[in-house]
Design an enzyme around this catalytic site. Structure first.
Site, PDB file in Angstrom:
ATOM      1  CD  GLU A   1      -1.657  -2.359   1.203  1.00 45.27           C
ATOM      2  OE1 GLU A   1      -0.643  -2.223   1.733  1.00 45.27           O
ATOM      3  OE2 GLU A   1      -3.221  -3.223   0.707  1.00 45.27           O
TER       4      GLU A   1
ATOM      5  CG  HIS B   1     -11.523  -7.114   5.810  1.00 48.66           C
ATOM      6  ND1 HIS B   1     -10.795  -7.384   7.074  1.00 48.66           N
ATOM      7  CD2 HIS B   1     -10.836  -6.878   4.901  1.00 48.66           C
ATOM      8  CE1 HIS B   1      -9.575  -7.661   6.463  1.00 48.66           C
ATOM      9  NE2 HIS B   1      -9.925  -7.477   5.299  1.00 48.66           N
TER      10      HIS B   1
END
Ligand SMILES: Cc1ncc(C[n+]2csc(CCOP(=O)(O)OP(=O)(O)O)c2C)c(N)n1
Ligand SMILES: [Mg+2]
Lengths: 324, 351
Positions: free
Chosen positions: A59, A128
């Site tokens: 990322e 999440h």
């Protein structure tokens, strides 16, 4: 009218942007395959894997490479698969993308878009399901957009891509597969920093973001049956924030409820409440009431997650408190 | 491209005599500029308040690398970033004014010593976050690869930066995508007050740090960073591979920083200065530090050019005098320049 979804509109809008400007490139984890929510579906087939690139699970490098590519003439639209993973890219975003134009005295520009998605309700568990937009709203130099529908994606994503500053677009996984009718002629781009009044009303203003826009509209429908006329405003972009539209409404209604899915504590609702009280203190007839999640991680168990998620009922309670 | 761009189009031949003199001149300019930054702390107390980091000892590495660039190439650096733009031809007056926080500075006083930028000359800037710019270099190299005009990117960073995730993520992507980028690690054996063998598994095992390239299936080379000609040859070859689509290189350039990590940091009012080098102050290793001073690459390169008959000693004296005048002028300009207007700090938040 064309029947579509939020996710399909993301893909269609990206495709249109890539067709219009060859500097627009898309990269991120699995984007060439469409991604887990199909928001980049069809792009690799249409534009090739040189412009739609699958990346390693890196990322920081995804966001950092977007910065370097943007400074070197491309207009990257990168994807961080879940906003929950943005911690790994945050230094790049906060200390890199947000500051290059400033620190260079205006010499550098970072015209990149970072797309991601948040929100609970799908039993994703604590890592999440989060709504972390307030982390980003706190950083001068970043713009933050939260489209609440396919229509808003169509209106705002092109403006984000055309912007010369770094823009984070936080989509909603809950809304991705909601069906929606868009006009045949399409939706014209609309400027960042403009709120949208979705329902006019005299008695109370409800400012809601992302998924909560739909909860607010449902609350307004139920309030109408009780003779209470609620105005519903979607700020659409959190930075820049269209305070003028919100304040003009509060001046008329005298009451404000701010609703988001993120935890209340330290949330965007606090910023909106503070700005409104500074602008409209003598027009307010009641304290501003905030709606948000409790100050806990998102629980997994369906029963617990449903209890955790703020929705129409919480907005109705907040309106009652504001009218009290 | 700005006039005076120091290019030799990435030629692999050994630099011509004029080019060697140019290289010495740039090394001397960097040294004089940074000596002036350092002496500002005592000559003009309070004029510099934040962080500065000097590249003394790394001039040969900087100039050797920059000499290998071609027009359209780009570079990115850490916060130890004064030397590169000097060699690229950035105005030293604007640089000194930026370090002094003046409105006439390179970035209008918004950047400072750690954040110099000159994109018109291909310098995408310095970052104060260790290793942050390594993925930026991969992205810039990706843009260069898409442009397809044979341009490349050189990314400079310290040995300590190679322990950051951003280093590993970037090398993997650069090698995987065969990006036209050269990662130049200036290994000065210290991360502020920590020695490499205390924090790097390869260093602790007695290996060169260039072995890290092996993990990413890319070329890793160790070079004597005090020798600008050797660095030039190594970086030029790496750039040639990059331009040919053969992917990135990790160049480990061995240098020794001759000053402490940075100036003292202290609250307002407390005078700042450059403390003693960590080798002495922390590790009590006077011998190591004195050996490094004896190996100072700037006088050594002068000596070599004079001995080889490339540069006449009197001509060397003359060019050094010219450089000192340039730096005098940079200092005077910066001292006489106004501080920015308060509201100028609100500019450039958004493009
Ligand atoms: C992310 C981050 N962590 C820590 C620091 C503090 N810091 C500044 S320089 C430095 C040492 C870096 O060493 P190295 O990469 O070898 O570069 P050098 O200073 O030796 O050129 C540290 C720890 C920082 N600026 N950024
Ligand atoms: Mg070091």
């Amino acid at each position: 009218m064309v029947r579509t979804t939020y996710a399909a509109t993301v893909a269609a809008t990206l495709a249109a942007a890539m067709r219009a400007d060859e500097r627009v490139v898309v990269f991120g984890e699995d984007v060439a395959l469409g991604g887990p929510y199909l928001t980049t579906k069809g792009l690799a087939e249409a534009f090739g894997t040189a412009r739609v690139v699958n990346t390693p699970i890196s990322e920081a490098a995804i966001c950092g490479a977007a910065i370097g590519a943007a400074q070197s003439g491309l207009r990257p639209v990168v994807e961080i698969m879940f906003v929950d993973f943005i911690g790994l890219a945050l230094d790049q975003l906060v200390n890199g993308a947000a500051k290059a134009h400033f620190m260079s005295g205006g010499q550098l520009r970072v015209p990149m878009v970072l797309r991601t998605q948040g929100g609970a309700g799908q039993r994703g568990g604590a890592q999440h399901s989060q709504s972390l937009e307030s982390w980003l709203v706190h950083v001068p130099g970043l713009k933050v957009v939260m489209p609440s529908s396919a229509r808003e994606v169509a209106a705002l994503l092109p403006s984000a891509i055309a912007d010369d500053s770094p823009v984070v677009v936080v989509e909603s996984k809950t809304l991705y597969f909601r069906h929606e009718d868009l006009p045949d002629e399409g939706v014209a781009p609309e400027p960042l920093g403009t709120a949208r009044v979705l329902r006019q009303g005299r008695d109370v203003t409800i400012v809601a973001t992302s998924r909560m826009v739909h909860e607010a509209l449902e609350a307004a429908r139920q309030l109408a049956m009780r003779g209470i006329d609620a105005e519903v405003i979607d700020p659409r972009t959190l930075v820049p924030l269209d305070l003028a539209t919100i304040a003009a409404s509060v001046v008329r209604t005298g009451r404000l409820v701010v609703a988001h899915e993120a935890v209340c504590h330290g949330g965007v609702g606090a910023e909106i409440a503070a700005q409104v009280q500074a602008a409209c203190f003598y027009d307010l007839d009641a304290p501003v009431v905030r709606v948000g999640a409790p100050f806990t991680p998102v629980p997994l168990s369906p029963m617990l997650e449903d209890a955790y998620l703020p929705g129409t009922a919480e907005i109705l309670d907040a309106v009652d408190a504001a009218l009290d | 491209m700005a006039t005076g761009y120091p290019t030799d189009d990435g030629a692999l031949e050994a630099p011509a005599p004029e080019r060697l003199v140019w290289m010495y001149t740039q090394m001397y300019r960097i040294r004089e500029f940074e000596e002036r930054v350092k002496s500002t702390f005592t000559a003009h107390p309070g004029v510099i308040r934040g962080h500065t980091h000097l590249a003394d000892g790394a001039e040969g590495s900087i100039v050797g690398s920059i000499a290998a660039l071609a027009p359209g190439d780009q570079i990115l650096t850490s916060y130890r970033c004064h030397g590169y733009p000097i060699a690229l031809g950035t105005d030293t007056k604007a640089m000194m004014a930026e370090i002094y926080g003046r409105s006439t500075g390179l970035c209008g006083g918004l950047g400072g010593s750690m954040h110099l930028f000159d994109p018109a000359r291909g310098f995408l800037g310095g970052s104060g976050i260790v290793a942050q710019h390594l993925p930026h270099a991969a992205g810039a190299a990706w843009a260069a690869q898409i442009r397809g005009a044979g341009q490349a990117v050189v990314c400079f960073f310290g040995d300590g930066a190679s322990k950051q995730g951003a280093f590993h993520e970037s090398l993997n992507i650069a090698s995987l995508w065969k990006l036209p980028v050269v990662y130049v690690m200036e290994n000065n054996h210290y991360q502020a007050s920590t020695r490499s063998d205390q924090e790097d598994a390869n260093a602790a095992a007695g290996e060169p740090l260039a072995v890290k390239a092996t993990a990413y299936s890319m070329v890793g080379i160790t070079v004597d960073g005090t020798d600008p000609v050797a660095v030039h040859a190594t970086v030029a070859a790496a750039l040639a591979r990059a331009r040919a689509g053969e992917g990135p290189t990790l160049v480990e350039s061995l240098v020794y920083r001759l000053s402490a990590h940075g100036n003292l940091i202290a609250p307002p009012g407390v005078p700042l200065h450059y403390p003693e080098h960590e080798a002495v102050a922390i590790f009590g290793n006077q011998a190591e530090y004195e050996a490094a001073l004896r190996g100072d690459p700037v006088p050594r390169f002068r000596h070599r050019l004079v001995t080889d008959g490339v540069l006449d000693a009197l001509d060397a004296d003359a060019l050094e005098a010219t450089v000192r005048e340039e730096i005098d002028e940079a200092e005077r300009f910066a001292l006489e320049s106004p501080l920015p207007a308060p509201d100028s700090g609100l500019a450039y938040v958004y493009a």
